[in-house]
Motif scaffolding. Structure first.
Motif, short mmCIF file in Angstrom:
data_model
loop_
_atom_site.label_atom_id
_atom_site.label_comp_id
_atom_site.label_asym_id
_atom_site.label_seq_id
_atom_site.Cartn_x
_atom_site.Cartn_y
_atom_site.Cartn_z
N PRO B 307 0.23 37.42 -55.68
CA PRO B 307 0.62 36.27 -54.86
C PRO B 307 -0.30 35.05 -55.00
N LEU B 308 -1.60 35.26 -54.97
CA LEU B 308 -2.50 34.11 -54.99
C LEU B 308 -2.42 33.38 -56.32
N LYS B 309 -2.34 34.14 -57.39
CA LYS B 309 -2.25 33.56 -58.72
C LYS B 309 -0.95 32.78 -58.86
N LYS B 310 0.09 33.37 -58.33
CA LYS B 310 1.41 32.74 -58.37
C LYS B 310 1.39 31.44 -57.59
N GLN B 311 0.77 31.47 -56.44
CA GLN B 311 0.70 30.28 -55.59
C GLN B 311 0.00 29.14 -56.33
N ILE B 312 -1.12 29.48 -56.96
CA ILE B 312 -1.88 28.46 -57.69
C ILE B 312 -1.05 27.92 -58.85
N ARG B 313 -0.32 28.82 -59.50
CA ARG B 313 0.53 28.38 -60.61
C ARG B 313 1.65 27.46 -60.12
N SER B 321 3.31 21.48 -52.90
CA SER B 321 2.11 21.46 -52.06
C SER B 321 1.60 22.90 -51.95
N GLU B 322 0.33 23.04 -51.62
CA GLU B 322 -0.23 24.37 -51.47
C GLU B 322 0.52 25.15 -50.39
N TYR B 323 0.89 24.43 -49.35
CA TYR B 323 1.60 25.08 -48.25
C TYR B 323 2.93 25.63 -48.73
N ASP B 324 3.71 24.78 -49.39
CA ASP B 324 5.03 25.21 -49.88
C ASP B 324 4.89 26.38 -50.85
N ALA B 325 3.92 26.26 -51.74
CA ALA B 325 3.70 27.34 -52.72
C ALA B 325 3.37 28.64 -52.00
N GLY B 326 2.60 28.52 -50.93
CA GLY B 326 2.24 29.70 -50.14
C GLY B 326 3.46 30.35 -49.51
N LEU B 328 6.61 30.09 -50.50
CA LEU B 328 7.48 30.65 -51.53
C LEU B 328 6.95 31.96 -52.11
N THR B 329 5.62 32.11 -52.14
CA THR B 329 5.05 33.29 -52.78
C THR B 329 4.66 34.38 -51.79
N ALA B 330 4.93 34.12 -50.50
CA ALA B 330 4.55 35.11 -49.49
C ALA B 330 5.22 36.45 -49.76
N GLU B 331 6.45 36.38 -50.24
CA GLU B 331 7.13 37.62 -50.60
C GLU B 331 7.58 37.55 -52.04
N ARG B 332 7.39 38.69 -52.70
CA ARG B 332 7.68 38.72 -54.13
C ARG B 332 9.15 38.40 -54.42
N SER B 333 10.03 38.94 -53.59
CA SER B 333 11.46 38.75 -53.86
C SER B 333 11.85 37.29 -53.69
N THR B 334 11.23 36.59 -52.74
CA THR B 334 11.52 35.17 -52.54
C THR B 334 11.07 34.39 -53.78
N ALA B 335 9.86 34.71 -54.23
CA ALA B 335 9.32 34.02 -55.41
C ALA B 335 10.19 34.27 -56.63
N GLU B 336 10.66 35.51 -56.73
CA GLU B 336 11.50 35.84 -57.89
C GLU B 336 12.81 35.06 -57.87
N LEU B 337 13.39 34.94 -56.68
CA LEU B 337 14.63 34.18 -56.53
C LEU B 337 14.39 32.71 -56.89
N THR B 356 12.90 26.78 -48.25
CA THR B 356 12.02 26.85 -47.08
C THR B 356 12.71 26.32 -45.83
N GLN B 357 13.56 25.27 -45.99
CA GLN B 357 14.14 24.67 -44.79
C GLN B 357 15.45 25.33 -44.36
N ILE B 358 16.22 25.80 -45.34
CA ILE B 358 17.50 26.41 -44.96
C ILE B 358 17.48 27.93 -45.18
N GLY B 359 17.11 28.34 -46.39
CA GLY B 359 17.17 29.77 -46.75
C GLY B 359 16.35 30.64 -45.82
N LEU B 360 15.09 30.28 -45.64
CA LEU B 360 14.22 31.13 -44.82
C LEU B 360 14.63 31.08 -43.35
N LYS B 361 15.21 29.93 -42.95
CA LYS B 361 15.69 29.82 -41.57
C LYS B 361 16.84 30.83 -41.36
#
Lengths: 488, 487
Positions: B307-313, B321-326, B328-337, B356-361
């Motif tokens: 996750p951390l490496k992915k976030q930085i990438r 933004s670091e926040y958005d990247a965080g 998106l990468t909090a869960e592997r399946s979300t990042a994969e999608l 982040t604004q619609i999907g995760l809601k």
């Protein structure tokens, strides 16, 4: 019927010449007559056995295929779990323990259509060499009822010698199959560690324990090995059949080994009793006459086998027996003050003296500050002994030794001298430390008409060859056909 | 007095329950909330004669975590018995690993608030079997539930490299992400899948001398917040204690304190480290584990980007933004999608907002994770492109995504079916804007007058246009026309 070997009985039953029901009834008649004096059995299953025998007879009458041990009345040592009856280990702490599972060997016997007629007495948790530490009852030697049957599988050996079964299973941690077999004049085989599954065998020293057959003759031992040997996925220490394929132990049994090279350890013979020594020398001569080459070898580390063994076995036992605590099953002391007392009182009240002694010894050997000096050093000695055997087997096919320094001793004679008792394992424990197979076969009688045993040891997973070698000797004499006076 | 200079020293002992189907040494199903003692067999009950058989999957899971924590994986390891008497431990010894742990000498990167990362060293990670649970009911007896007994547990021990509660919490969150990424644990702290036990003490500088306070191990932490709070409390408590008693670290004066979540304090459980002698020795019922060759390679093949490496990438590659990247990468399946949809042609930033604004809601409303909603990456990319092109607006996107989940239809079809395609025809919108201005003379005046009311009035006018077009007017174009007409 009582003079038939298991193999012969099996063949007659399979051919319909003898009914299993009759064999089982015959055995129970004898049990009722003399087991009150012998004390071989802790429990018997007459009704169930007769019912099973009837089923087998029906199958045979209907020409249905039956298993390799069809209809044979067989006894198992009371440290192998059975779903029927209790599995006590001859201990008060397990007096009412009913296992919800069969030991793998028990299941294999059942699957081979054997009839398990009862469970035999033993030293408590297999800790002893005379069956005297049993917390349940006394067992005597059918050859002389003043004497011990040996141990710890003394019940199995006595039951067999008194014709109270046609074959039995025992377990051997330091000689517990071979020594009672020699004391009772029967054949006892301790297979290679890992050859027979230990699943369901109540553990004493897990890295040493091995289940094996006690039988009238070598052929019967081979027949039982055909049923019980092999990998078990429930026992990680049982060897896979790819690593060590299981041979047909009966196939080449009667074929003598050409160019047989036999080793003897001269220092071993000097420490044994005179009559015993003579019998062993006679056995050596027998092999010589059969064309074997005899060589003398030295086992440089063998003197350390007993101390190493009593550290490893007790260390493992102290841990294996920790589970008997009165919490989950087994004996629980009444009115404990707190949970600590559930442990301490239950264990104090239900373990015998010898078991307590070994738990203390083992706990000490594993304690921090002592581990390196005792347990770890014992493991190193064990490796040296293994090396001794490896080196020896480069020069020979097998090693001949006595089984025990004496024949069956008097009841009570050594009970209060644990060290003397421990020394009676002197010839047998090295095989457990090294994990190699070893067999005890009758090779004579002393002046008191007590049986003498010959031990043959061979490299790991060569039980087939070991039994061939034993058979060569057995064919030359009739010691194994002698019957104890109690039966006359 | 309270302006003493001090440094906080924290090490963590972590237990992670691995989500293997069966227990560590028997084939009992792992399960919770079942009838007590319903998931047991002779092996995990420690019955006489039963023997353990190693669960290979558990070893594979543990190796994966070891690799993710940059540990050296032992090519030869074994099982040891750890002896102690307790009713929830049926054999009165626990099968564990003593001197040859599966993994050792690693580290975990912990992100700090300033954007940097700190390497926290991992001492070791080893596998063991969990104990059962004692249930203390009223009356003069206790009961034992052994459903959990024998469950595969990974124990991870860090060096005392953490210097405040925030770092400890961040490490915990990071580790939770990692084990979830690797799909080796559900890592739910509340359910005890993950247990953190911090060892805390202080090095206090007083009058030019250094004093070390006695180490305290904190137990009963069932949330990240409790982990953080308990450490903060413990720091204050140890400071106070030092000032009052001057007590410093000595052999054997490590104590254990339990966190009381209600009172928000730690409570003393065990004063002195008992002189426990666990009498470790190799378990003779099990064979050593040799980890090399194809088996190890196969396990390594299951390692993924962490996750951390992915976030930085994501920050550097997708300019998020670091926040958005965080997020998106909090869960592997979300990042994969997310990555699949980017590959399918979505612009990262647009897609990120969509997720982040619609999907995760929506996922949150459904009480599931995003990937479980059944969104198709291709369709998600299409949706992002439609927004990008101005074909639909944000509120329409929300509506369309809900229908995508329900119907599995593609967003273009849905937008047409639902009549949600934006009006972007300038001539048509010009007319509607004109109408709106005529009908709202006051607002027009307010806009023109400038000042406070201007902005609000402009918003009102846009709203009127939207109302007339049933939300389908392209807000950008409406705004452009309004500006033109009103300037």
């Amino acid at each position: 019927m009582k003079n038939l070997s298991a193999k012969k009985l099996r063949d007659k039953i399979a051919k319909g010449q003898i009914k299993s029901s009759d064999a089982v009834e015959d055995v129970f008649r004898r049990i009722e007559q003399i087991d009150g004096n012998i004390g071989a059995y802790i429990s018997t299953f007459k009704e169930q056995s007769l019912h099973q025998a009837g089923e087998i007879d029906r199958k045979i009458a209907d020409d249905q295929t039956v298993g390799d041990l069809a209809g044979l009345p067989i006894a198992v040592k009371d440290n192998m779990c059975t779903t029927f009856g209790a599995t006590t280990c001859a201990s008060k702490i397990l007096e009412n323990f009913h296992a919800p599972y069969n030991a793998t060997v028990v299941q294999k016997l059942i699957d081979a259509d054997a009839i398990i007629i009862g469970k035999t007495n033993m030293d408590e948790f297999a800790m002893g060499s005379s069956t005297e530490t049993s917390g349940v009852k006394k067992t005597v030697n059918p050859w002389d009822t003043e004497r011990v049957p040996g141990g710890s599988s003394g019940g199995s050996a006595a039951a067999l010698a008194a014709r109270l079964c046609c074959a039995a299973l025992g377990s051997d941690t330091g000689g517990s199959i071979r020594q009672p077999a020699s004391f009772c004049g029967v054949v006892g085989l301790k297979p290679t560690y890992g050859r027979v599954s230990r699943y369901g065998l109540v553990a004493f020293g897990s890295s040493l324990d091995q289940i094996g057959p006690l039988t009238y003759n070598v052929e019967d031992a081979a027949m039982l090995m055909n049923v019980i040997a092999g990998h078990d996925k429930k026992d990680s220490t049982s060897v896979t059949n790819e690593t060590a394929p299981v041979p047909d132990y009966l196939a080449n049994l009667q074929k003598p080994i050409d160019n047989l090279k036999i080793a003897v350890i001269p220092s071993f013979l000097t420490s044994a009793e005179a009559t015993l020594r003579e019998s062993i020398n006679d056995a050596v001569d027998t092999y010589k006459n059969l064309g074997a080459e005899i060589i003398e070898i030295d086992m440089p580390h063998i003197d350390y086998a007993i101390p190493a063994y009593y550290l490893i076995a007790t260390a493992e036992a102290s841990s294996n027996l920790a589970r008997y605590d009165g919490v989950h099953y087994g004996y629980r002391a009444e009115k404990p003050k707190d949970y600590i007392e559930v442990y301490s009182k239950s264990r104090e009240q239900s373990f015998g003296k010898e078991v307590k002694r070994r738990i203390m010894l083992g706990t000490y050997a594993l304690s921090s500050g002592y581990y390196d000096a005792y347990y770890l050093k014992a493991l190193k000695v064990r490796n040296l002994i293994r090396d001794d055997f490896d080196n020896a087997f480069e020069k020979c096919d097998c090693i001949l030794t006595p089984v025990s320094p004496t024949t069956a001793f008097k009841i009570g004679e050594k009970l209060d001298e644990p060290l003397t008792m421990y020394l009676s394992d002197i010839y047998t424990i090295a095989a457990n430390l090294a994990g190699i197979p070893a067999v005890s076969i009758p090779c004579g009688f002393d002046r008191n008409n007590l049986p003498i045993g010959l031990q043959i040891q061979s490299p790991p997973f060569t039980e087939d060859k070991l039994l061939q070698i034993a058979y060569m000797f057995e064919k030359q004499n009739d010691y194994h056909e002698k019957i104890p006076p109690i039966l006359n | 007095m309270n302006d003493l200079e001090y440094k906080v020293i924290i090490g963590l002992e972590i237990h992670v329950q691995l989500c293997t189907k069966t227990k560590m040494f028997c084939s009992c199903q792992v399960g919770f909330g079942e009838q007590p003692n319903s998931r047991v067999c002779p092996v995990c009950l420690g019955m006489p004669g039963s023997l353990p058989v190693m669960n290979k999957k558990a070893v594979e899971y543990a190796v994966l975590v070891g690799l993710a924590l940059n540990c050296k994986i032992a090519d030869f390891t074994k099982w040891d018995r750890k002896s102690y008497y307790y009713p929830d431990l049926p054999k009165n010894y626990q099968i564990s690993q003593y001197d040859l742990p599966l993994a050792e000498n690693g580290y975990i990167d912990v992100p700090l608030d300033d954007g940097k990362t700190k390497k926290i060293r991992i001492t070791r990670a080893h596998l063991e079997e969990d104990a059962g649970k004692n249930i203390h009911s009223t009356g003069n007896f206790s009961q034992v539930d052994l459903n959990r007994a024998g469950t595969a547990l990974l124990e991870i021990v860090t060096e005392p490299d953490l210097n405040n509660s925030r770092q400890a919490k961040t490490l915990a969150i990071e580790l939770q992400k990692i084990v979830r990424y690797l799909v080796v644990s559900e890592a739910d702290m509340q359910k005890g899948h993950m247990r953190f036990e911090p060892n805390v003490n202080l090095i206090i500088n007083k009058d030019g001398k250094e004093y070390k306070t006695p180490i305290v191990e904190i137990k009963n932490l069932n949330s990240f917040r409790a982990l953080e709070r308990s450490i903060d409390y413990e720091i204050e408590r140890q400071l106070d204690e030092f000032l009052q008693t001057g007590k410093v670290m000595q052999m054997g004066n490590k104590s254990t304190r339990g966190w009381d979540g209600e009172k928000q304090v730690t409570v003393l459980q065990r004063e002195k480290e008992e002189a426990n002698d666990y009498r470790y020795f190799p378990d003779p019922d099990l064979v050593p584990v040799v980890l090399k060759g194809k088996w190890l390679d196969d396990i390594k093949g299951n390692l993924c980007e962490l996750p951390l490496k992915k976030q930085i990438r994501y920050v550097s590659k997708f300019k998020l933004s670091e926040y958005d990247a965080g997020v998106l990468t909090a869960e592997r399946s979300t990042a994969e999608l997310f990555e699949k949809a980017v590959q399918a042609g979505a612009k990262p930033k647009r897609l990120c907002n969509l997720i982040t604004q619609i999907g995760l809601k929506l996922a949150n409303e459904a009480g599931r994770c995003l990937a479980e909603l059944g969104l198709n990456a291709q369709h998600l990319a299409q949706l992002a492109v439609m927004i990008e092109k101005g074909e639909i607006n944000a509120s329409a996107a929300d509506n369309i995504m809900q229908q995508m989940i329900k119907t599995q239809k593609d967003p273009t079809t849905l937008a047409n079916e639902l009549n949600l395609i934006q009006k972007s025809d300038e001539d048509e919108l010009d007319k509607i804007v004109g109408q709106s201005l005529e009908e709202n003379a006051q607002a027009v005046e307010d806009v023109k007058s400038g000042g406070k009311k201007s902005k609000k009035a402009l918003g009102f006018l846009i709203g009127q246009v939207m109302k007339k077009t049933k939300g389908k007017a392209n807000p950008k174009i409406v705004s452009k026309i309004l500006h033109k007409k009103l300037s």
